[in-house]
Design a protein around this motif. Structure first.
Motif, PDB file in Angstrom:
ATOM      1  N   GLY A 102      -3.564 -17.719 -18.841  1.00 52.30           N
ATOM      2  CA  GLY A 102      -4.418 -18.160 -17.783  1.00 52.30           C
ATOM      3  C   GLY A 102      -4.930 -16.712 -16.823  1.00 52.30           C
ATOM      4  N   LEU A 103      -4.153 -15.675 -16.447  1.00 46.80           N
ATOM      5  CA  LEU A 103      -4.565 -14.760 -15.680  1.00 46.80           C
ATOM      6  C   LEU A 103      -5.866 -14.104 -16.394  1.00 46.80           C
ATOM      7  CD1 LEU A 103      -1.513 -13.296 -14.634  1.00 46.80           C
ATOM      8  CD2 LEU A 103      -2.917 -14.892 -13.279  1.00 46.80           C
ATOM      9  N   VAL A 104      -5.584 -13.732 -17.697  1.00 41.98           N
ATOM     10  CA  VAL A 104      -6.598 -13.137 -18.320  1.00 41.98           C
ATOM     11  C   VAL A 104      -7.999 -13.781 -18.751  1.00 41.98           C
ATOM     12  CG1 VAL A 104      -7.269 -11.974 -20.843  1.00 41.98           C
ATOM     13  CG2 VAL A 104      -4.872 -11.723 -19.996  1.00 41.98           C
ATOM     14  N   GLU A 105      -7.738 -15.293 -19.030  1.00 40.85           N
ATOM     15  CA  GLU A 105      -8.909 -15.860 -19.057  1.00 40.85           C
ATOM     16  C   GLU A 105      -9.856 -16.291 -17.458  1.00 40.85           C
ATOM     17  OE1 GLU A 105     -10.417 -17.172 -21.704  1.00 40.85           O
ATOM     18  OE2 GLU A 105      -8.682 -16.523 -22.905  1.00 40.85           O
ATOM     19  N   ARG A 106      -8.981 -16.289 -16.534  1.00 38.70           N
ATOM     20  CA  ARG A 106      -9.495 -16.693 -15.323  1.00 38.70           C
ATOM     21  C   ARG A 106     -10.255 -15.067 -14.911  1.00 38.70           C
ATOM     22  NH1 ARG A 106     -12.202 -17.742 -12.112  1.00 38.70           N
ATOM     23  NH2 ARG A 106     -12.042 -19.075 -10.139  1.00 38.70           N
ATOM     24  N   PHE A 107      -9.866 -13.938 -15.294  1.00 38.58           N
ATOM     25  CA  PHE A 107     -10.488 -12.836 -14.945  1.00 38.58           C
ATOM     26  C   PHE A 107     -11.806 -12.738 -15.744  1.00 38.58           C
ATOM     27  CE2 PHE A 107     -11.447  -8.509 -16.776  1.00 38.58           C
ATOM     28  CZ  PHE A 107     -11.714  -8.065 -15.589  1.00 38.58           C
ATOM     29  N   ASN A 108     -11.732 -13.262 -17.000  1.00 39.94           N
ATOM     30  CA  ASN A 108     -12.908 -13.305 -17.917  1.00 39.94           C
ATOM     31  C   ASN A 108     -13.965 -14.126 -17.514  1.00 39.94           C
ATOM     32  OD1 ASN A 108     -11.424 -11.459 -19.771  1.00 39.94           O
ATOM     33  ND2 ASN A 108     -11.026 -13.113 -21.257  1.00 39.94           N
ATOM     34  N   GLN A 109     -13.466 -15.223 -16.871  1.00 39.46           N
ATOM     35  CA  GLN A 109     -14.562 -16.235 -16.289  1.00 39.46           C
ATOM     36  C   GLN A 109     -15.116 -15.661 -15.025  1.00 39.46           C
ATOM     37  OE1 GLN A 109     -12.748 -19.971 -15.149  1.00 39.46           O
ATOM     38  NE2 GLN A 109     -14.714 -20.708 -14.323  1.00 39.46           N
ATOM     39  N   THR A 110     -14.440 -15.053 -14.161  1.00 38.68           N
ATOM     40  CA  THR A 110     -15.076 -14.453 -12.951  1.00 38.68           C
ATOM     41  C   THR A 110     -15.829 -13.408 -13.477  1.00 38.68           C
ATOM     42  OG1 THR A 110     -12.683 -15.095 -11.775  1.00 38.68           O
ATOM     43  CG2 THR A 110     -14.267 -13.277 -10.827  1.00 38.68           C
TER      44      THR A 110
ATOM     45  N   LYS B 273     -17.763 -12.863 -16.084  1.00 45.02           N
ATOM     46  CA  LYS B 273     -18.732 -13.549 -16.547  1.00 45.02           C
ATOM     47  C   LYS B 273     -19.867 -13.901 -15.531  1.00 45.02           C
ATOM     48  CE  LYS B 273     -17.018 -15.771 -20.048  1.00 45.02           C
ATOM     49  NZ  LYS B 273     -16.721 -16.664 -20.971  1.00 45.02           N
ATOM     50  N   ASN B 274     -19.306 -14.675 -14.711  1.00 45.76           N
ATOM     51  CA  ASN B 274     -20.060 -15.019 -13.442  1.00 45.76           C
ATOM     52  C   ASN B 274     -20.814 -13.895 -12.722  1.00 45.76           C
ATOM     53  OD1 ASN B 274     -19.262 -17.822 -14.136  1.00 45.76           O
ATOM     54  ND2 ASN B 274     -17.619 -17.938 -12.874  1.00 45.76           N
ATOM     55  N   MET B 275     -20.024 -12.982 -12.615  1.00 47.01           N
ATOM     56  CA  MET B 275     -20.451 -11.708 -11.893  1.00 47.01           C
ATOM     57  C   MET B 275     -21.760 -11.232 -12.550  1.00 47.01           C
ATOM     58  SD  MET B 275     -16.925 -10.103 -10.558  1.00 47.01           S
ATOM     59  CE  MET B 275     -17.737  -8.857  -9.556  1.00 47.01           C
ATOM     60  N   LEU B 276     -21.455 -10.970 -13.958  1.00 47.18           N
ATOM     61  CA  LEU B 276     -22.653 -10.474 -14.691  1.00 47.18           C
ATOM     62  C   LEU B 276     -23.755 -11.376 -14.815  1.00 47.18           C
ATOM     63  CD1 LEU B 276     -20.434  -9.087 -17.584  1.00 47.18           C
ATOM     64  CD2 LEU B 276     -21.841  -7.663 -16.249  1.00 47.18           C
ATOM     65  N   ARG B 277     -23.790 -12.471 -14.535  1.00 49.78           N
ATOM     66  CA  ARG B 277     -25.007 -13.606 -14.844  1.00 49.78           C
ATOM     67  C   ARG B 277     -25.738 -13.256 -13.450  1.00 49.78           C
ATOM     68  NH1 ARG B 277     -20.713 -17.493 -16.166  1.00 49.78           N
ATOM     69  NH2 ARG B 277     -20.994 -18.130 -18.457  1.00 49.78           N
ATOM     70  N   LYS B 278     -25.221 -12.985 -12.558  1.00 50.61           N
ATOM     71  CA  LYS B 278     -25.935 -12.675 -11.274  1.00 50.61           C
ATOM     72  C   LYS B 278     -26.618 -11.312 -11.183  1.00 50.61           C
ATOM     73  CE  LYS B 278     -23.871 -16.112  -9.216  1.00 50.61           C
ATOM     74  NZ  LYS B 278     -24.725 -17.606  -9.099  1.00 50.61           N
ATOM     75  N   PHE B 279     -26.499 -10.489 -12.146  1.00 47.39           N
ATOM     76  CA  PHE B 279     -26.977  -9.034 -12.131  1.00 47.39           C
ATOM     77  C   PHE B 279     -27.923  -8.846 -13.339  1.00 47.39           C
ATOM     78  CE2 PHE B 279     -23.859  -8.584  -8.960  1.00 47.39           C
ATOM     79  CZ  PHE B 279     -24.410  -7.862  -8.069  1.00 47.39           C
ATOM     80  N   VAL B 280     -27.596  -9.472 -14.568  1.00 48.20           N
ATOM     81  CA  VAL B 280     -28.399  -9.209 -15.666  1.00 48.20           C
ATOM     82  C   VAL B 280     -29.633  -9.561 -15.708  1.00 48.20           C
ATOM     83  CG1 VAL B 280     -26.081  -9.085 -17.132  1.00 48.20           C
ATOM     84  CG2 VAL B 280     -27.414 -11.197 -16.753  1.00 48.20           C
ATOM     85  N   ALA B 281     -30.490  -8.841 -16.435  1.00 50.59           N
ATOM     86  CA  ALA B 281     -31.779  -9.124 -16.436  1.00 50.59           C
ATOM     87  C   ALA B 281     -32.060 -10.799 -17.452  1.00 50.59           C
ATOM     88  CB  ALA B 281     -32.618  -8.101 -17.491  1.00 50.59           C
TER      89      ALA B 281
END
Length: 427
Positions: free
Chosen positions: A24-32, A34-42
């Protein structure tokens, strides 16, 4: 790895495939992340690696909800100075204070701080895990399987690793733990593998499926018969074999008395009509049609023909025209939708109150029986008034048509349908 775990006091856990809750901890970090990357990637998303170091630094300096500390603080014993901290000190004109202590004193102090941080983080994490367990247990169901029992597996599909579907049936080999089972699947690379109980459900044979508590319908031809079911008016096949004989007779009498109840054609109510009320001073909406791929033209012709046969639409000479959109359904068929957005934009809003889900649940809270009725194309059972028909005209490669009944996607249609249901219940 075993020796490393012993030295560091780490307890290793074995995980089952396709069970992200275990990590759970790893998957929750991966989700967070990915959500952060979506805000910045082109738009293309190909520059994600250039943002990764910056976002990881930002993630590590923020206190976590579960532990109460930031990852930097748990690792180094001191809060890290990010870009905003440095800018703040520059604006305030303050300098970094030096304590003048030696290296040994610094290491001893850092060790004490880390030990205290770990104890606090461990206590916060235990409280967070208990709260997560309470939330999970509220919706969890206890299930057990026996060796040799047939089950279905929820595994990624062969077409896409991101989509899962029930596959099988496979056999239960043995129970490995409280929530893990060894499943035998000879058609895969591994002949047997351990799975979590959440990925399993019991397989029911076809004979058992026919023993349900309700009767089922399917469309059949007029000359089709198998001796187990009864056919009424060539419209639908009703499976009654699972009921007692007296119950079958009662239902047959009901079907004979009201044959239109199970028709494949929508009816037409006489209780009310749907009226499209336009805002004052509006001009007719005339939109260019969307392009229909050649491979879908035949299917579109069949759909329009069926709508004419069901007396839902008719040829039109209206000065209004809305485009159509063809949407593929889940099992390969097509759904013809009308784009009434321009018409809806100039239509008056219907403020008829819709029921609240909470009120409906309270109303049926003490009920012993709950019945649901599925109307055949329910919206198409509500007629349009004469003036409103012209507003619903839509253009196809076969010509211009307009609805005689209330179409899907029309502004105010849910309110009209709810008004009809309320009148029926009151009567």
């Amino acid at each position: 790895m075993v020796q490393l775990h012993e030295e560091l006091g780490i307890k290793g856990l074995r995980t089952t495939p396709y069970q992200p809750q275990t990590d759970g901890l790893v998957e929750r970090f991966n989700q967070t992340l990915k959500n952060m990357l979506r805000k910045f990637v082109a738009d293309t998303g190909k520059d994600w690696d250039t943002w990764l170091p910056i976002l990881l630094f930002a993630y590590r300096e923020v206190p976590q909800a579960s532990t109460g500390f930031s990852p930097f603080k748990l690792l180094y014993g001191w809060p890290v100075q990010g870009l905003l901290d440095l800018l703040k000190k520059c604006w305030e004109g303050s300098q970094v204070a030096t304590s003048g202590q030696g290296i040994v004193q610094y290491v001893l102090q850092m060790r004490d701080r880390l030990e205290w941080y770990r104890e606090e983080a461990r206590a916060n994490l235990q409280q967070s895990q208990k709260a997560q367990k309470r939330g999970y247990d509220q919706h969890a169901r206890h299930r057990e399987f026996e060796p040799g029992q047939k089950v279905l597996l929820l595994l990624p599909s062969s077409t896409s690793k991101l989509l899962a579907q029930w596959q099988g049936p496979y056999l239960i080999g043995r129970k490995m733990g409280p929530v893990t089972y060894e499943v035998l699947h000879l058609d895969k690379g591994k002949k047997k593998q351990t799975y979590h109980v959440n990925l399993l459900k019991a397989w029911e044979e076809k004979e058992e499926l026919s023993k349900g508590r309700s009767f089922k319908f399917r469309r059949v031809e007029e000359d089709e018969s198998d001796g187990v079911t009864e056919t009424w008016k060539g419209q639908s096949e009703v499976i009654l074999a699972h009921l007692e004989e007296n119950k079958q007779d009662e239902l047959k009498q009901l079907f004979d008395k009201y044959p239109a109840l199970f028709s494949q054609r929508p009816g037409r109510t006489k209780v009310l009509e749907h009226v499209i009320r336009l805002k004052p001073g509006q001009n007719p909406v005339r939109q260019h049609p969307y392009r229909v791929p050649e491979r879908l033209v035949v299917a579109l012709k069949e759909e329009v023909h069926n709508m004419i046969e069901m007396d839902v639409v008719e040829p039109s000479s209206s000065e209004w025209s809305s485009p159509i959109v063809i949407v593929p359904k889940k099992y390969g068929s097509l759904r013809v939708c009308m784009d009434f957005r321009k018409v809806n934009a100039i239509s008056q809003f219907d403020a008829y109150p819709m029921p609240r889900i909470d009120d409906l649940l309270e109303r049926i809270g003490r009920a012993h029986y709950i019945t649901t009725l599925d109307l055949c194309k329910g919206y198409w059972q509500v007629p349009l008034d004469e003036q409103s028909k012209a507003y619903t005209a839509f253009r196809t490669p076969m010509g211009l048509f307009q609805f005689k009944d209330m179409p899907f996607g029309l502004h105010g249609a849910p309110a009209t349908f709810q008004r009809l249901m309320d009148k029926v219940l009151q009567d």
